[in-house]
Design an enzyme around this catalytic site. Structure first.
Site, PDB file in Angstrom:
ATOM      1  N   ARG A  58       9.425  -9.883  -5.470  1.00 31.52           N
ATOM      2  CA  ARG A  58       8.453  -9.434  -6.474  1.00 31.52           C
ATOM      3  C   ARG A  58       9.135  -8.817  -7.686  1.00 31.52           C
ATOM      4  NH1 ARG A  58       8.781 -10.075  -1.506  1.00 31.52           N
ATOM      5  NH2 ARG A  58       9.077  -7.874  -1.134  1.00 31.52           N
ATOM      6  N   CYS A  67       2.052  -3.057  -0.151  1.00 29.63           N
ATOM      7  CA  CYS A  67       3.136  -3.119  -1.143  1.00 29.63           C
ATOM      8  C   CYS A  67       2.520  -2.805  -2.499  1.00 29.63           C
ATOM      9  CB  CYS A  67       3.748  -4.513  -1.164  1.00 29.63           C
ATOM     10  SG  CYS A  67       4.881  -4.825  -2.551  1.00 29.63           S
ATOM     11  N   THR A  83       3.989  -3.051  -5.590  1.00 28.90           N
ATOM     12  CA  THR A  83       4.338  -4.020  -6.638  1.00 28.90           C
ATOM     13  C   THR A  83       3.467  -5.271  -6.556  1.00 28.90           C
ATOM     14  OG1 THR A  83       6.599  -3.208  -6.483  1.00 28.90           O
ATOM     15  CG2 THR A  83       6.269  -5.248  -7.710  1.00 28.90           C
ATOM     16  N   THR A  91       8.599   0.519  -8.702  1.00 28.52           N
ATOM     17  CA  THR A  91       9.377  -0.570  -9.315  1.00 28.52           C
ATOM     18  C   THR A  91       9.030  -0.676 -10.797  1.00 28.52           C
ATOM     19  OG1 THR A  91       7.659  -2.218  -8.891  1.00 28.52           O
ATOM     20  CG2 THR A  91       9.330  -1.924  -7.175  1.00 28.52           C
ATOM     21  N   LYS A  99      15.659  -2.531   2.558  1.00 28.19           N
ATOM     22  CA  LYS A  99      15.382  -3.916   2.936  1.00 28.19           C
ATOM     23  C   LYS A  99      16.485  -4.520   3.805  1.00 28.19           C
ATOM     24  CE  LYS A  99      12.340  -4.854  -1.026  1.00 28.19           C
ATOM     25  NZ  LYS A  99      11.116  -5.144  -0.277  1.00 28.19           N
ATOM     26  N   CYS A 131       6.073   3.032  -4.011  1.00 26.61           N
ATOM     27  CA  CYS A 131       6.730   1.823  -3.530  1.00 26.61           C
ATOM     28  C   CYS A 131       6.852   2.057  -2.031  1.00 26.61           C
ATOM     29  CB  CYS A 131       8.106   1.658  -4.181  1.00 26.61           C
ATOM     30  SG  CYS A 131       9.103   0.378  -3.375  1.00 26.61           S
TER      31      CYS A 131
END
Lengths: 238, 238
Positions: A51, A85, A87, A126, A166, A196
């Site tokens: 993303r 999420c 974003t 983000t 991640k 986020c």
């Protein structure tokens, strides 16, 4: 006639943040036995175009895979959908148009959860979420100013912190995101908005003191889901 | 022609144990970014008749709800299914017959994961799982004797320990299940088999030393899923 309550969670972004969101769902629901917990189905398929890169113009759009997840959840007859999420809410309107089930918006849930209005909040998010302005607009409407990370902070701390989560390096993620949190606090943010879903996971992993001064949109969204479920708990799922 | 890899998780028994299983799935998969993680969809709907009571002849069968969950996962085109609950494997054959996707068996995964064969293991499991004998038969086939909890231990420690987890009291659950673990160790079990998905959740919550000597069927099942996924990671999900 309303559908039986069944929450659909569009996850995978990232998959660990999705598991963290599920924990928050269970913690938000008062329950003395399994059957009182919130019924939910989770599409935790992380094979989605990145993303952040898509919004920076550096990669393909994740929209086809997001739409596919929304369609799959709808096939199961979910009554409500949430996107675990922040974003990905960039594609909220496009997803909403294709969904029979209403999609709750994480920024609406966040504002609903705020009890005492801070004068200034620091947004940890983000670039895509910051550019979209959902949080800033909503905070402005209640008279709260949003402080944003600088470009330099995003490059040095926020982005590598998220990608550390991640790849499973929660320690490094926690340390980098704590530096981001501290910078915003030092510039005058009374509260930090962890906008986020990787961020609370990382801060919790290192027991960061900044968690205590935080507004967690994922937790607010989980709380909104729990409230909806509690009002309909007597319905049957099948 | 094989389907693209997509794991279906039949969860909800309990919902927190399912979240714990998802953690194990992610930990079992080496990944440097989101997209390498295992694609999975989770039916975490806990409105299922109580398995322990059904097998004790004290309540309705959970089979209709289990079948419904399996059907829903199949509608999404899952390539494999796992059941994140040992006791629910009582209905394994009936579920397998109704599923297009193969269902992995948690006891098979457990035996596959064993490296050095212990002489004696202690089985911590529901009465239903103990009565079914899946674990005992498989251990006997490799020359390992299974020690079982006594009726008194089950009543005093195992059952209240599990239900404590289900109502979110991990501390009490951990303490009671640690007493169960200790009793089996004192009777000569070299390793403990945590054959109820509530048990590792509770022992981990209190950092019980017995976790280090344990064989965790949920972890073994997650490992089996990760191995399958790694062998097919280059497939596309949609």
């Amino acid at each position: 006639m309303s559908r039986p309550f069944l929450l659909g969670v569009l996850g995978g972004m990232g998959p660990l943040a999705t598991v963290d969101f599920m924990h928050k769902l269970l913690r938000a629901t008062p329950a003395t036995h399994d059957q009182q917990q919130i019924p939910h189905v989770v599409w935790n398929v992380p094979q989605i175009a990145d993303r952040q890169r898509a919004l920076a113009g550096e990669g393909p759009s994740p929209l086809p895979q997001l739409l596919y997840g929304i369609q799959q959840l709808n096939r199961l007859g979910v009554s409500h959908i949430v996107i675990a999420c922040n974003t990905a809410h960039h594609w909220y309107e496009a997803l909403k148009q294709e969904s029979d089930a209403p999609i709750l918006h994480i920024a609406d849930a966040t504002l609903e959860a705020i009890e005492d209005k801070p004068k200034k909040v620091g947004l940890i998010a983000t670039q895509g979420t910051l550019d979209a302005g959902w949080f800033q607009q909503r905070f402005a409407a209640i008279g709260t100013e949003s402080l944003l990370p600088t470009q330099d902070e995003i490059t040095r701390w926020f982005v590598p912190g998220c990608y550390a989560v991640k790849r499973g390096d929660l320690q490094q993620g926690g340390e980098l995101l704590t530096l981001q949190a501290r910078a915003l606090r030092e510039r005058g943010a009374e509260k930090l908005v962890l906008a986020c879903t990787e961020v609370p996971v990382a801060l919790a992993a290192i027991s960061s003191p900044y968690l205590n001064e935080a507004i967690d949109p994922a937790e607010a969204l989980a709380q909104q889901c729990a409230t909806l479920w509690l009002s309909r708990r007597n319905d049957r799922i099948n």
